[in-house]
Design a protein around this motif. Structure first.
Motif, PDB file in Angstrom:
ATOM      1  N   LEU A  18       0.829  -1.198   0.000  1.00 15.50           N
ATOM      2  CA  LEU A  18       0.000   0.000   0.000  1.00 15.50           C
ATOM      3  C   LEU A  18       0.861   1.244   0.000  1.00 15.50           C
ATOM      4  O   LEU A  18       1.882   1.306   0.691  1.00 15.50           O
ATOM      5  CB  LEU A  18      -0.907   0.038   1.243  1.00 15.50           C
ATOM      6  CG  LEU A  18      -1.934  -1.062   1.378  1.00 15.50           C
ATOM      7  CD1 LEU A  18      -1.410  -2.203   2.211  1.00 15.50           C
ATOM      8  CD2 LEU A  18      -3.199  -0.515   1.969  1.00 15.50           C
ATOM      9  N   LYS A  19       0.437   2.241  -0.764  1.00 14.92           N
ATOM     10  CA  LYS A  19       1.065   3.561  -0.744  1.00 14.92           C
ATOM     11  C   LYS A  19      -0.026   4.512  -0.294  1.00 14.92           C
ATOM     12  O   LYS A  19      -0.972   4.767  -1.042  1.00 14.92           O
ATOM     13  CB  LYS A  19       1.606   3.930  -2.120  1.00 14.92           C
ATOM     14  CG  LYS A  19       2.482   5.166  -2.112  1.00 14.92           C
ATOM     15  CD  LYS A  19       3.199   5.352  -3.428  1.00 14.92           C
ATOM     16  CE  LYS A  19       4.177   6.510  -3.316  1.00 14.92           C
ATOM     17  NZ  LYS A  19       4.891   6.713  -4.569  1.00 14.92           N
ATOM     18  N   GLY A  20       0.078   4.961   0.938  1.00 16.50           N
ATOM     19  CA  GLY A  20      -1.037   5.697   1.547  1.00 16.50           C
ATOM     20  C   GLY A  20      -2.167   4.713   1.781  1.00 16.50           C
ATOM     21  O   GLY A  20      -1.970   3.660   2.373  1.00 16.50           O
ATOM     22  N   THR A  21      -3.349   5.027   1.254  1.00 14.34           N
ATOM     23  CA  THR A  21      -4.486   4.114   1.386  1.00 14.34           C
ATOM     24  C   THR A  21      -4.730   3.327   0.094  1.00 14.34           C
ATOM     25  O   THR A  21      -5.666   2.540   0.016  1.00 14.34           O
ATOM     26  CB  THR A  21      -5.761   4.890   1.756  1.00 14.34           C
ATOM     27  OG1 THR A  21      -6.007   5.884   0.757  1.00 14.34           O
ATOM     28  CG2 THR A  21      -5.614   5.549   3.124  1.00 14.34           C
ATOM     29  N   THR A  22      -3.887   3.539  -0.905  1.00 16.11           N
ATOM     30  CA  THR A  22      -4.044   2.888  -2.199  1.00 16.11           C
ATOM     31  C   THR A  22      -3.276   1.571  -2.234  1.00 16.11           C
ATOM     32  O   THR A  22      -2.077   1.534  -1.932  1.00 16.11           O
ATOM     33  CB  THR A  22      -3.541   3.795  -3.339  1.00 16.11           C
ATOM     34  OG1 THR A  22      -4.236   5.041  -3.279  1.00 16.11           O
ATOM     35  CG2 THR A  22      -3.741   3.150  -4.695  1.00 16.11           C
ATOM     36  N   GLY A  33       8.778   6.606  -2.265  1.00 17.69           N
ATOM     37  CA  GLY A  33       7.681   7.016  -1.393  1.00 17.69           C
ATOM     38  C   GLY A  33       7.585   6.154  -0.150  1.00 17.69           C
ATOM     39  O   GLY A  33       8.419   5.291   0.111  1.00 17.69           O
ATOM     40  N   ASN A  34       6.517   6.387   0.607  1.00 13.10           N
ATOM     41  CA  ASN A  34       6.255   5.674   1.858  1.00 13.10           C
ATOM     42  C   ASN A  34       5.265   4.549   1.593  1.00 13.10           C
ATOM     43  O   ASN A  34       4.265   4.753   0.902  1.00 13.10           O
ATOM     44  CB  ASN A  34       5.675   6.628   2.906  1.00 13.10           C
ATOM     45  CG  ASN A  34       6.583   7.813   3.152  1.00 13.10           C
ATOM     46  OD1 ASN A  34       7.791   7.664   3.204  1.00 13.10           O
ATOM     47  ND2 ASN A  34       6.003   8.983   3.295  1.00 13.10           N
ATOM     48  N   TYR A  35       5.524   3.390   2.185  1.00 10.31           N
ATOM     49  CA  TYR A  35       4.695   2.203   1.930  1.00 10.31           C
ATOM     50  C   TYR A  35       4.347   1.467   3.211  1.00 10.31           C
ATOM     51  O   TYR A  35       5.029   1.599   4.230  1.00 10.31           O
ATOM     52  CB  TYR A  35       5.441   1.221   1.016  1.00 10.31           C
ATOM     53  CG  TYR A  35       5.597   1.700  -0.389  1.00 10.31           C
ATOM     54  CD1 TYR A  35       4.627   1.411  -1.349  1.00 10.31           C
ATOM     55  CD2 TYR A  35       6.711   2.429  -0.771  1.00 10.31           C
ATOM     56  CE1 TYR A  35       4.771   1.848  -2.659  1.00 10.31           C
ATOM     57  CE2 TYR A  35       6.858   2.869  -2.076  1.00 10.31           C
ATOM     58  CZ  TYR A  35       5.885   2.582  -3.016  1.00 10.31           C
ATOM     59  OH  TYR A  35       6.021   3.015  -4.307  1.00 10.31           O
ATOM     60  N   ASP A  92       1.432  -5.413   9.719  1.00 12.03           N
ATOM     61  CA  ASP A  92       1.855  -4.331   8.835  1.00 12.03           C
ATOM     62  C   ASP A  92       3.311  -3.974   9.089  1.00 12.03           C
ATOM     63  O   ASP A  92       3.750  -3.920  10.243  1.00 12.03           O
ATOM     64  CB  ASP A  92       1.012  -3.078   9.048  1.00 12.03           C
ATOM     65  CG  ASP A  92      -0.391  -3.177   8.482  1.00 12.03           C
ATOM     66  OD1 ASP A  92      -0.717  -4.218   7.882  1.00 12.03           O
ATOM     67  OD2 ASP A  92      -1.160  -2.220   8.645  1.00 12.03           O
ATOM     68  N   THR A 131       6.012  -0.902   7.866  1.00  8.81           N
ATOM     69  CA  THR A 131       6.132   0.378   7.162  1.00  8.81           C
ATOM     70  C   THR A 131       7.579   0.579   6.725  1.00  8.81           C
ATOM     71  O   THR A 131       8.515   0.215   7.438  1.00  8.81           O
ATOM     72  CB  THR A 131       5.683   1.548   8.053  1.00  8.81           C
ATOM     73  OG1 THR A 131       6.466   1.559   9.245  1.00  8.81           O
ATOM     74  CG2 THR A 131       4.219   1.424   8.420  1.00  8.81           C
ATOM     75  N   ASN A 156      10.178   3.073   3.636  1.00  7.49           N
ATOM     76  CA  ASN A 156      10.316   4.126   2.635  1.00  7.49           C
ATOM     77  C   ASN A 156      11.228   3.636   1.529  1.00  7.49           C
ATOM     78  O   ASN A 156      12.205   2.949   1.797  1.00  7.49           O
ATOM     79  CB  ASN A 156      10.938   5.382   3.258  1.00  7.49           C
ATOM     80  CG  ASN A 156      10.137   5.875   4.441  1.00  7.49           C
ATOM     81  OD1 ASN A 156       9.029   6.345   4.288  1.00  7.49           O
ATOM     82  ND2 ASN A 156      10.688   5.723   5.639  1.00  7.49           N
TER      83      ASN A 156
END
Length: 161
Positions: free
Chosen positions: A81-85, A122-124, A142, A144, A146
């Protein structure tokens, strides 16, 4: 009473039966952990890199191989996921005895190795979810991180004298 025997709490057979029951319960409860064990990729220096999922910075230049562990008779769903996508998602077949995998450090597990597309900068969030045979979520974890593949730049010129 079990099979015609009376197992009282103080009896030796009763203690062994209680210990056996506790061990079975422990084994069943630990086999459902959704765990990413490692991530393998080629970095910006063209070197093969193996990182723990707890690392926060990655610099992959090609696909990322994710080693995921679940135990037997489970499925693993991996989402990036990248953000909520949701950028990418993959779900394994049922993990069986044929799915014994070896990690880069030589340790062996029941699980699967996923191949994820090269992530953009980006952030994932990397989400590992264990599903039972019917597709019901057993547990989810999860991680997290970058992605940064660009080197530093400057608009100033340097003069050495």
């Amino acid at each position: 009473m079990l099979n015609g025997y009376n197992y009282t709490e103080g009896s030796v057979a009763g203690m062994y039966l209680n210990k056996l029951t506790a061990l079975i319960a422990l084994a069943l409860s630990t086999s459902a952990t959704a765990q990413v064990y490692e991530l393998n990729f080629t970095d910006t220096n063209a070197k093969s890199v193996v990182k723990a999922p707890t690392a926060t910075w990655f610099n992959p230049t090609d696909s990322v191989i994710v080693t995921a562990i679940s135990g037997l008779d489970r499925k693993i769903k991996l989402e990036l996921l990248k953000g909520t996508t949701v950028v990418e998602t993959q779900t394994s077949a049922l993990i069986t005895l044929a799915n014994r995998i070896v990690a880069s450090d030589g340790k062996e597990f029941y699980g699967i190795k996923f191949s994820l597309s090269t992530p953009a900068e980006g952030n994932y969030i990397l989400r590992s979810t264990v599903l039972d045979i019917k597709g019901v979520v057993v547990t989810s974890t999860d991680y997290t991180f970058n992605v940064d593949t660009s080197g530093p730049t400057t608009t100033n010129s340097f003069v050495f004298s």
